[in-house]
Design a protein around this motif. Sequence first.
Motif, PDB file in Angstrom:
ATOM      1  N   ARG A  47      -9.392  45.964 -38.931  1.00 41.47           N
ATOM      2  CA  ARG A  47     -10.060  46.510 -40.115  1.00 41.47           C
ATOM      3  C   ARG A  47      -9.767  48.005 -40.207  1.00 41.47           C
ATOM      4  O   ARG A  47     -10.306  48.798 -39.433  1.00 41.47           O
ATOM      5  CB  ARG A  47     -11.568  46.280 -40.025  1.00 41.47           C
ATOM      6  N   SER A  50     -12.642  50.484 -40.097  1.00 35.60           N
ATOM      7  CA  SER A  50     -13.569  50.360 -38.981  1.00 35.60           C
ATOM      8  C   SER A  50     -13.403  51.516 -37.996  1.00 35.60           C
ATOM      9  O   SER A  50     -12.278  51.954 -37.735  1.00 35.60           O
ATOM     10  CB  SER A  50     -13.306  49.039 -38.245  1.00 35.60           C
ATOM     11  N   TYR A  53     -10.965  50.523 -35.317  1.00 34.31           N
ATOM     12  CA  TYR A  53      -9.676  50.001 -35.789  1.00 34.31           C
ATOM     13  C   TYR A  53      -8.619  50.136 -34.686  1.00 34.31           C
ATOM     14  O   TYR A  53      -8.472  51.183 -34.066  1.00 34.31           O
ATOM     15  CB  TYR A  53      -9.220  50.762 -37.031  1.00 34.31           C
ATOM     16  N   ARG A  74     -11.422  39.903 -40.401  1.00 33.45           N
ATOM     17  CA  ARG A  74     -10.353  40.891 -40.159  1.00 33.45           C
ATOM     18  C   ARG A  74     -10.272  41.340 -38.700  1.00 33.45           C
ATOM     19  O   ARG A  74      -9.702  42.383 -38.400  1.00 33.45           O
ATOM     20  CB  ARG A  74     -10.479  42.095 -41.081  1.00 33.45           C
TER      21      ARG A  74
END
Length: 120
Positions: A47, A50, A53, A74
Amino acid sequence: MGDFPLVYVYQTTIRPGKCKGWVEHHIQTDRLFITTGHMKWVLYDNRADSPTYGAINEIYLTEQNRGLLLIPPRVYHVVQNIGTTDAMFINMPSHPYNHENPDKYRLPLDTDLIPYKLSL
């Protein structure tokens, strides 16, 4: 994330040393509960928005150390049976399976797109 209705439940078996994944969903949240065996779950946060990530997370669950694992959309995930007997888990996904347009996106186990190498 786990506040979804129960739309269906299924159980999956994994033979010793075998893996299932890499897979991600764009809509569905997986709600996973181990019933027997010893499993390693590896999650890769795909993501872009995020704070985690690109992060990798290893989660070990066994029949002696059970827990409900929530995997949001995701986030690529793979599960490996790290025990010597069959392992089983239950999934209670947040959305019903759509046969015409499945919310399932796969990568090969040896993909270079995820910075993690499984010991197969």
